[in-house]
Design a protein around this motif. Structure first.
Motif, short mmCIF file in Angstrom:
data_model
loop_
_atom_site.label_atom_id
_atom_site.label_comp_id
_atom_site.label_asym_id
_atom_site.label_seq_id
_atom_site.Cartn_x
_atom_site.Cartn_y
_atom_site.Cartn_z
N LYS A 179 19.69 10.79 57.63
CA LYS A 179 19.35 9.57 56.87
C LYS A 179 18.03 8.99 57.36
CE LYS A 179 24.29 8.69 56.55
NZ LYS A 179 25.41 7.78 56.79
N MET A 180 17.85 9.04 58.67
CA MET A 180 16.59 8.56 59.25
C MET A 180 15.45 9.43 58.74
SD MET A 180 16.24 6.02 61.15
CE MET A 180 14.92 5.25 62.03
N GLY A 205 29.21 10.62 50.61
CA GLY A 205 27.94 11.12 51.16
C GLY A 205 28.07 12.52 51.74
N HIS A 206 26.96 13.21 51.80
CA HIS A 206 26.93 14.62 52.21
C HIS A 206 27.04 14.81 53.72
CE1 HIS A 206 25.97 18.84 52.14
NE2 HIS A 206 25.95 18.80 50.83
N GLY A 207 27.69 15.89 54.12
CA GLY A 207 27.82 16.21 55.54
C GLY A 207 26.50 16.49 56.24
N LEU A 208 25.51 16.97 55.49
CA LEU A 208 24.21 17.27 56.10
C LEU A 208 23.49 16.01 56.59
CD1 LEU A 208 22.84 19.87 53.53
CD2 LEU A 208 23.56 20.32 55.88
N LYS A 209 23.96 14.87 56.17
CA LYS A 209 23.34 13.61 56.61
C LYS A 209 23.48 13.41 58.11
CE LYS A 209 22.84 11.17 52.52
NZ LYS A 209 21.70 10.28 52.24
N PRO A 262 24.10 15.73 61.10
CA PRO A 262 24.32 17.00 61.81
C PRO A 262 24.80 16.82 63.25
CG PRO A 262 21.97 16.61 61.41
CD PRO A 262 22.71 15.55 60.66
N ASP A 263 24.46 15.70 63.88
CA ASP A 263 24.87 15.50 65.27
C ASP A 263 26.39 15.40 65.39
OD1 ASP A 263 22.27 15.55 66.04
OD2 ASP A 263 22.04 13.37 66.10
N VAL A 264 27.01 14.67 64.46
CA VAL A 264 28.47 14.56 64.49
C VAL A 264 29.08 15.92 64.24
CG1 VAL A 264 30.45 13.70 63.18
CG2 VAL A 264 28.71 12.11 63.96
N ALA A 265 28.49 16.70 63.34
CA ALA A 265 29.02 18.04 63.06
C ALA A 265 28.98 18.89 64.32
CB ALA A 265 28.22 18.69 61.94
N MET A 266 27.83 18.94 64.97
CA MET A 266 27.68 19.84 66.11
C MET A 266 28.53 19.39 67.30
SD MET A 266 26.01 22.02 64.62
CE MET A 266 25.50 23.28 65.78
N LEU A 270 34.09 21.49 51.13
CA LEU A 270 33.36 20.24 50.92
C LEU A 270 32.95 19.64 52.26
CD1 LEU A 270 35.65 18.80 48.10
CD2 LEU A 270 33.29 19.62 47.83
N PHE A 271 31.67 19.74 52.55
CA PHE A 271 31.13 19.20 53.80
C PHE A 271 30.61 17.79 53.52
CE2 PHE A 271 27.47 19.72 57.07
CZ PHE A 271 28.22 19.11 58.05
N VAL A 272 31.38 16.82 53.97
CA VAL A 272 31.02 15.42 53.70
C VAL A 272 30.70 14.72 55.00
CG1 VAL A 272 32.53 15.37 51.68
CG2 VAL A 272 33.42 14.57 53.89
N GLU A 273 30.15 13.53 54.91
CA GLU A 273 29.92 12.79 56.15
C GLU A 273 31.22 12.10 56.59
OE1 GLU A 273 27.63 9.05 56.10
OE2 GLU A 273 26.82 9.80 54.23
N PRO A 274 31.32 11.73 57.86
CA PRO A 274 32.58 11.18 58.36
C PRO A 274 33.10 9.99 57.55
CG PRO A 274 31.17 11.74 60.20
CD PRO A 274 30.35 11.95 58.96
N ALA A 275 32.23 9.10 57.12
CA ALA A 275 32.70 7.93 56.35
C ALA A 275 33.44 8.38 55.10
CB ALA A 275 31.52 7.03 55.97
N SER A 276 32.93 9.41 54.46
CA SER A 276 33.58 9.90 53.23
C SER A 276 34.95 10.49 53.53
CB SER A 276 32.70 10.96 52.57
OG SER A 276 31.38 10.50 52.41
N ALA A 277 35.06 11.15 54.68
CA ALA A 277 36.35 11.74 55.06
C ALA A 277 37.41 10.68 55.30
CB ALA A 277 36.17 12.61 56.31
N ALA A 278 36.99 9.44 55.53
CA ALA A 278 37.96 8.35 55.77
C ALA A 278 38.89 8.18 54.57
CB ALA A 278 37.23 7.04 56.07
N ALA A 279 38.39 8.41 53.35
CA ALA A 279 39.25 8.25 52.17
C ALA A 279 40.38 9.27 52.19
CB ALA A 279 38.41 8.41 50.89
N VAL A 280 40.06 10.49 52.56
CA VAL A 280 41.07 11.55 52.60
C VAL A 280 41.99 11.35 53.82
CG1 VAL A 280 41.39 14.04 52.85
CG2 VAL A 280 39.66 13.13 51.27
#
Ligand code: AN7
Length: 329
Positions: free
Chosen positions: A95-96, A296-300, A302-306, A263-273
């Protein structure tokens, strides 16, 4: 006329995790398919167009990252200056990168989103720069179109609408959209609105602002939502709920969405599921047909993913023989 091709996002049916969410049918609204990778573009295009109409000399917002990415993009398209106020060190890397790429002026503050929003309100009240946070009603008008699309795509409103809640503009906008659909005969009923906050940033659940909100889902790290009243109205009028999910529950859903649904989403989006899964575990699920808003997309981020995913990486030689040996093929 201003557009980057926002809206008309896919509604995709879950193949594998509906039962874990306690529903008969589960659908995902892929808001990551908007031009900047999040739902924010729907409202931002309207807010920026209206700012131009009003003769604004620039636009400003506070953000946990996605609003700033969207504001910066539409400002670039429209030839306006954009100024984004963000909590220093708390914005996801992708996002930055977007705000930088689109040429925004970035103001990093020592404080959280709530402090940043207060500053943006103050500066825009004193200048001819337009405030494009969701306290701007044009944002809500644009965002509500997602509810229209869902009614169109399903032929009616769903039984349950699961959505993450941060500053609470989106749940407010969806409820407005679904209400308008029902009023105009485009839907026969309202969904139950099921909003989910992160446990460390759940002011609406606890009923009081959170001074120092904390969560891995940095997009919804918000302690005093601007649209608090809109969110509680959506909850109460729809006979829905707003509850909290822990960071561990968010990461579980984040992994499940990627590995089981592609579906690779960002953590906030996963909160709904994560919220739907929690209701099911606690035997409080209402079943029927649910739509989860993947904001929002998971690519936003990457640090949380890794930091949270376990890579299945095998170091090996480059020949077919090496690769077959490594894979026992
Ligand atoms: C991916 O970008 O508040 O309840 O400043 O980025 O309408 O705030 C982002 C919020 C959910 C919560 N999912 O929506 C911002 C910002 C994602 C988000 C939300 C956000 P609201």
């Amino acid at each position: 006329m201003l557009t980057l091709g926002e809206g008309d996002t896919p509604l995709v049916q879950a193949s594998n995790i509906a039962a874990q969410c306690g529903v008969d049918e589960l659908w995902f609204k892929l808001e990551s398919c908007n031009p900047t990778g999040s739902f924010k573009d729907r409202g931002m295009v309207v807010a920026v167009a209206k700012a131009i109409e009003a003769g604004a000399t620039g636009i400003m917002c506070a953000s946990t990252g996605n609003t700033s990415a969207s504001a910066a993009a539409y400002a670039a398209k429209a030839g306006l200056q954009s100024f984004v106020i963000v909590p220093g060190g708390k914005i996801a890397g992708g996002k930055m990168a977007q705000a930088i790429a689109y040429g925004s002026t970035i103001l990093e503050i020592e404080g959280n989103f709530d402090d940043a929003l207060q500053a943006a309100r103050d500066v825009t009240a004193q200048t001819s720069i337009a405030l494009v946070n969701s306290v701007n009603p044009h944002r809500i008008e644009g965002q509500k179109t997602a509810a229209f699309e869902i009614c169109d795509q399903l032929g009616d409103a769903p039984d349950t609408l699961a959505i993450p809640v941060g500053n609470a503009g989106n749940i407010t906008a969806y409820w407005k959209g679904f209400t308008e659909c029902a009023e105009r005969g485009l839907a026969s009923r309202h969904p139950n609105m099921a909003g989910f906050q992160a446990a460390g940033a759940a002011p609406i659940v606890s009923g009081a602002p959170v001074a120092d909100p904390q969560t891995i889902a940095s997009a919804i790290r918000i302690g005093n939502p601007a649209s608090w009243k809109g969110a509680t109205a959506a909850r109460d009028e729809s006979e829905g709920l707003i509850e909290a999910v822990t960071d561990a529950e968010i990461i579980d859903a984040y992994k499940l969405l990627a590995t089981r649904e592609g579906l690779f989403v960002e953590p906030a989006s996963a909160a709904a599921v994560a919220g739907l899964m929690k209701l099911h575990r606690e035997r409080r699920s209402r079943g029927g047909r649910a739509v989860a808003i993947l904001t929002g997309h998971g690519l936003k981020d990457p640090d949380v993913a890794m930091a949270n995913l376990t890579p299945n990486v095998i170091k090996c030689g480059v020949s077919a023989r090496d690769i077959r040996a490594a894979l026992s093929l």
